[in-house]
Write an enzyme that holds these catalytic residues in place. Structure first.
Site, PDB file in Angstrom:
ATOM      1  N   ASP A 197      19.727  46.703  63.075  1.00 45.53           N
ATOM      2  CA  ASP A 197      18.532  47.416  62.623  1.00 45.53           C
ATOM      3  C   ASP A 197      18.892  48.335  61.465  1.00 45.53           C
ATOM      4  OD1 ASP A 197      15.611  48.546  63.598  1.00 45.53           O
ATOM      5  OD2 ASP A 197      16.893  50.142  62.815  1.00 45.53           O
TER       6      ASP A 197
ATOM      7  N   TYR B 239      17.641  53.931  54.555  1.00 49.98           N
ATOM      8  CA  TYR B 239      19.016  54.234  54.955  1.00 49.98           C
ATOM      9  C   TYR B 239      19.996  54.020  53.803  1.00 49.98           C
ATOM     10  CZ  TYR B 239      17.094  53.702  59.720  1.00 49.98           C
ATOM     11  OH  TYR B 239      16.351  53.785  60.855  1.00 49.98           O
TER      12      TYR B 239
ATOM     13  N   LYS C 216      13.041  48.054  57.333  1.00 48.00           N
ATOM     14  CA  LYS C 216      11.799  48.826  57.364  1.00 48.00           C
ATOM     15  C   LYS C 216      11.364  49.214  55.955  1.00 48.00           C
ATOM     16  CE  LYS C 216      13.670  50.978  61.528  1.00 48.00           C
ATOM     17  NZ  LYS C 216      15.087  50.896  61.160  1.00 48.00           N
TER      18      LYS C 216
ATOM     19  N   HIS D 218       7.819  52.000  58.352  1.00 44.86           N
ATOM     20  CA  HIS D 218       8.740  52.992  58.899  1.00 44.86           C
ATOM     21  C   HIS D 218       8.030  54.199  59.524  1.00 44.86           C
ATOM     22  CE1 HIS D 218      13.177  54.364  58.244  1.00 44.86           C
ATOM     23  NE2 HIS D 218      12.699  54.827  59.382  1.00 44.86           N
TER      24      HIS D 218
END
Length: 274
Positions: A46, A51, A76, A109
């Site tokens: 994931d 990120y 996401k 998200h």
């Protein structure tokens, strides 16, 4: 290597119930961490555009030798990319960074409710599913009111809602709504960033089973029926987190953990993040 059970989503796609998260893992450390996870037996990874480590995940996948069809890859859409056209462009960027031709699951998200774009964004995810570039479309951090708007305006029900969930924030109302609509609950921050790992109830349960407090909490998640994605950069901890299929919590132990719900969040409230 542990055999991780799967959950069948509302579109008949299956997802491993235990996966590996890469939140807050720096790009330069991500490839090694994901490689260690794949070697330990994780098959669900994931990540997210926000990120900044999708490329690192992609490198680990490419170098692993694990057949693509054995993997379940989630990423996401970040808040600034919400909207129909911008979501489609953002998905292309994520796919390029991952080096993949499709992802198994794509999530919005955050709902960012004041921006009012998540319905339009959801239509983009519908299109990605129709184009078979996404196997399952879902959301993250959606509250009941946000989900109800999707139900009213789309025939596509999210396959998953990924939310903060741990013994200190058990999200019962949300989980009940998910169950009513066939949405799988996925837990981020499943260990509350370690906040509850020294709680006497957790440590006592762990000691009785000869397990670590983190393993006891992950086992609680599994028995609740949630999908759970712990993260670590330490190979020994990565290995330990997947060794949770050889013991079972009793009903009394599950009930004891249920008393730990304090509504404690480690992250922002979805109604307030815009």
């Amino acid at each position: 290597m542990p055999v991780v059970p799967t959950i069948t989503l509302n579109n008949d796609v299956t997802i491993p119930q235990l996966g590996f998260g890469v939140f807050q893992i720096p790009e330069e450390e991500t490839t090694a961490a994901v490689a260690a996870a794949l070697q330990a037996g994780y098959r669900s990874i994931d990540t997210a555009a926000a990120y900044g480590n999708e490329a690192g995940v992609g490198r680990a996948i490419a170098e692993s030798g694990v057949p693509r069809e054995e993997l379940f890859i989630t990423t996401k859409l970040w808040n600034s990319d919400q909207g129909y056209d911008s979501a489609l462009r953002a998905f292309d960027r994520s796919l390029d960074a991952l080096g993949l031709s499709y992802v198994d699951m794509y999530l919005i998200h955050w709902p960012t409710p004041k921006r009012g774009l998540y319905l339009e964004t959801w239509k983009a995810l519908e299109q990605l599913v129709a184009d078979r570039r996404v196997r399952a479309a879902g959301v993250s951090n959606f509250q009941p009111a946000h989900l109800e708007r999707l139900f009213e305006n789309s025939a596509l029900v999210p396959a998953v809602n990924q939310v903060e969930l741990h013994p200190g924030l058990q999200q019962r109302e949300l989980r009940e709504l998910h169950a009513e609509h066939g949405i799988a609950t996925e837990a981020w921050s499943p260990l509350a960033q370690g906040a509850l790992l020294d709680d006497p109830i957790i440590t006592g349960i762990a000691e009785r089973h000869g397990k670590s407090p983190a393993q006891a909490v992950l086992r609680w998640h599994l028995q609740l029926g949630t999908v759970v994605i712990p993260k670590s950069v330490t190979p020994a901890r990565i290995q330990q987190n997947i060794e949770v299929f050889d013991f079972t919590l009793s009903e009394d132990e599950m009930s004891a953990i249920a008393t730990l719900d304090r509504g404690h969040r480690t992250g922002p409230h979805p109604d307030n993040l815009n």
